[in-house]
Design a protein around this motif. Sequence first.
Motif, short mmCIF file in Angstrom:
data_model
loop_
_atom_site.label_atom_id
_atom_site.label_comp_id
_atom_site.label_asym_id
_atom_site.label_seq_id
_atom_site.Cartn_x
_atom_site.Cartn_y
_atom_site.Cartn_z
N LEU A 1 4.06 8.11 -22.32
CA LEU A 1 4.38 7.20 -21.09
C LEU A 1 5.91 7.13 -21.38
CD1 LEU A 1 1.50 5.15 -21.15
CD2 LEU A 1 1.74 7.29 -19.69
N ASN A 2 6.44 6.49 -20.50
CA ASN A 2 8.06 6.08 -20.59
C ASN A 2 7.90 4.44 -20.24
OD1 ASN A 2 8.81 6.22 -17.73
ND2 ASN A 2 8.75 8.24 -17.91
N GLU A 3 9.09 3.71 -20.54
CA GLU A 3 9.20 2.54 -20.13
C GLU A 3 9.23 2.31 -18.80
OE1 GLU A 3 12.18 -1.25 -21.18
OE2 GLU A 3 12.18 0.50 -22.16
N SER A 4 9.95 3.01 -17.67
CA SER A 4 10.05 2.71 -16.48
C SER A 4 8.68 3.03 -15.73
CB SER A 4 10.99 3.70 -15.86
OG SER A 4 10.65 4.93 -15.91
N MET A 5 8.05 3.93 -16.30
CA MET A 5 6.42 3.97 -15.77
C MET A 5 5.62 2.88 -16.02
SD MET A 5 3.80 6.95 -16.98
CE MET A 5 4.79 8.38 -16.70
N LEU A 6 5.54 2.45 -17.27
CA LEU A 6 5.00 1.22 -17.54
C LEU A 6 5.27 -0.02 -16.91
CD1 LEU A 6 4.46 1.77 -21.43
CD2 LEU A 6 2.90 1.85 -19.79
N ILE A 7 6.55 -0.31 -16.50
CA ILE A 7 7.15 -1.42 -15.71
C ILE A 7 6.56 -1.04 -14.40
CG2 ILE A 7 9.00 -2.32 -14.62
CD1 ILE A 7 10.52 -1.73 -17.27
N SER A 8 6.51 -0.04 -13.95
CA SER A 8 5.76 0.21 -12.20
C SER A 8 4.39 -0.06 -12.37
CB SER A 8 6.59 1.47 -11.76
OG SER A 8 7.72 1.70 -11.75
N MET A 9 3.65 0.25 -13.51
CA MET A 9 2.37 0.20 -13.51
C MET A 9 2.12 -1.21 -13.52
SD MET A 9 1.38 3.17 -16.24
CE MET A 9 -0.51 3.37 -15.94
N ARG B 1 0.76 -1.21 -0.01
CA ARG B 1 -0.10 -0.11 0.09
C ARG B 1 0.82 1.21 -0.10
NH1 ARG B 1 -3.10 3.35 4.09
NH2 ARG B 1 -5.09 3.86 2.76
N GLN B 2 1.99 1.28 0.81
CA GLN B 2 2.74 2.24 0.88
C GLN B 2 3.61 2.67 -0.53
OE1 GLN B 2 6.08 2.20 3.82
NE2 GLN B 2 6.68 4.25 3.23
N ASN B 3 4.18 1.50 -0.76
CA ASN B 3 4.88 1.58 -2.11
C ASN B 3 3.87 1.87 -3.38
OD1 ASN B 3 7.06 0.80 -1.05
ND2 ASN B 3 7.07 -1.19 -1.49
N MET B 4 2.75 1.57 -3.48
CA MET B 4 1.74 1.78 -4.39
C MET B 4 1.26 3.20 -4.44
SD MET B 4 -1.89 0.25 -5.29
CE MET B 4 -1.22 -1.66 -5.60
N ALA B 5 1.22 3.85 -3.05
CA ALA B 5 0.82 5.38 -2.74
C ALA B 5 2.08 6.25 -3.23
CB ALA B 5 0.55 5.53 -1.24
N ILE B 6 3.31 5.77 -3.06
CA ILE B 6 4.56 6.62 -3.38
C ILE B 6 4.38 6.71 -5.04
CG2 ILE B 6 7.08 6.32 -3.63
CD1 ILE B 6 6.77 5.29 -0.62
N PHE B 7 4.27 5.32 -5.70
CA PHE B 7 4.14 5.42 -6.91
C PHE B 7 3.01 6.29 -7.77
CE2 PHE B 7 2.48 3.52 -11.07
CZ PHE B 7 3.17 3.77 -11.99
N LEU C 1 -10.92 8.26 -0.25
CA LEU C 1 -9.69 7.01 -0.54
C LEU C 1 -8.25 7.72 -0.69
CD1 LEU C 1 -11.18 5.60 -3.78
CD2 LEU C 1 -11.51 4.81 -1.39
N GLY C 2 -7.29 6.84 0.01
CA GLY C 2 -5.85 7.02 0.14
C GLY C 2 -5.56 7.15 -1.35
N PRO C 3 -4.11 7.56 -1.50
CA PRO C 3 -3.50 7.62 -2.76
C PRO C 3 -3.68 6.18 -3.35
CG PRO C 3 -2.44 8.83 -1.07
CD PRO C 3 -3.32 8.04 -0.17
N ALA C 4 -3.29 5.17 -2.64
CA ALA C 4 -2.92 3.85 -3.34
C ALA C 4 -4.61 3.57 -3.75
CB ALA C 4 -2.56 3.01 -2.47
N GLU C 5 -5.58 3.44 -2.93
CA GLU C 5 -6.81 3.25 -3.57
C GLU C 5 -7.25 4.07 -4.56
OE1 GLU C 5 -5.65 3.58 -0.21
OE2 GLU C 5 -5.86 1.84 0.61
N LEU C 6 -7.10 5.43 -4.59
CA LEU C 6 -7.55 6.24 -5.68
C LEU C 6 -6.79 5.74 -6.79
CD1 LEU C 6 -9.06 8.62 -6.05
CD2 LEU C 6 -7.37 10.00 -5.58
#
Length: 131
Positions: A42-50, A10-16, A76-81
């Motif tokens: 978009l960029n490749e690193s963004m898609l990998i994180s997605m 959840r924390q990592n997803m919110a940071i991303f 909703l929190g950032p991760a849930e949003l």
Amino acid sequence: MIFINDPKRRQNMAIFATTLTKGTRKVDDVMDAVRNLRAEELNESMLISMQEFSPNSDETAEIQEYEESNGDISLLGPAELYIHHLVQVPRYKQRVNALLFQMRFGDQTAEIKKMNDILLETSYSIHNSKN
């Protein structure tokens, strides 16, 4: 309120999700680019994180259940949003995979061509050395 079961995820997803909207970019703009397969936005690193932060079926179900019960999205929190935005994109995972393939295609074919040229040159050298 919805919570992702794994606090670290959840924390990592919110940071991303926060880094995804750096500058003037909005999550809606990013999801629109994914929905319409616009790789240039978009960029490749963004898609990998997605890919890494794609919601699992339980997380998706919880968000959809929350929306169907007329839950307040602003709570909703950032991760849930972030997950809320993802579930609005049909076949999200397949689209992200297609965008990554599209981005990598040129480099991969160039590498294959390079390897093919080496193989062909080596084959000619071997063939000519026998004669």
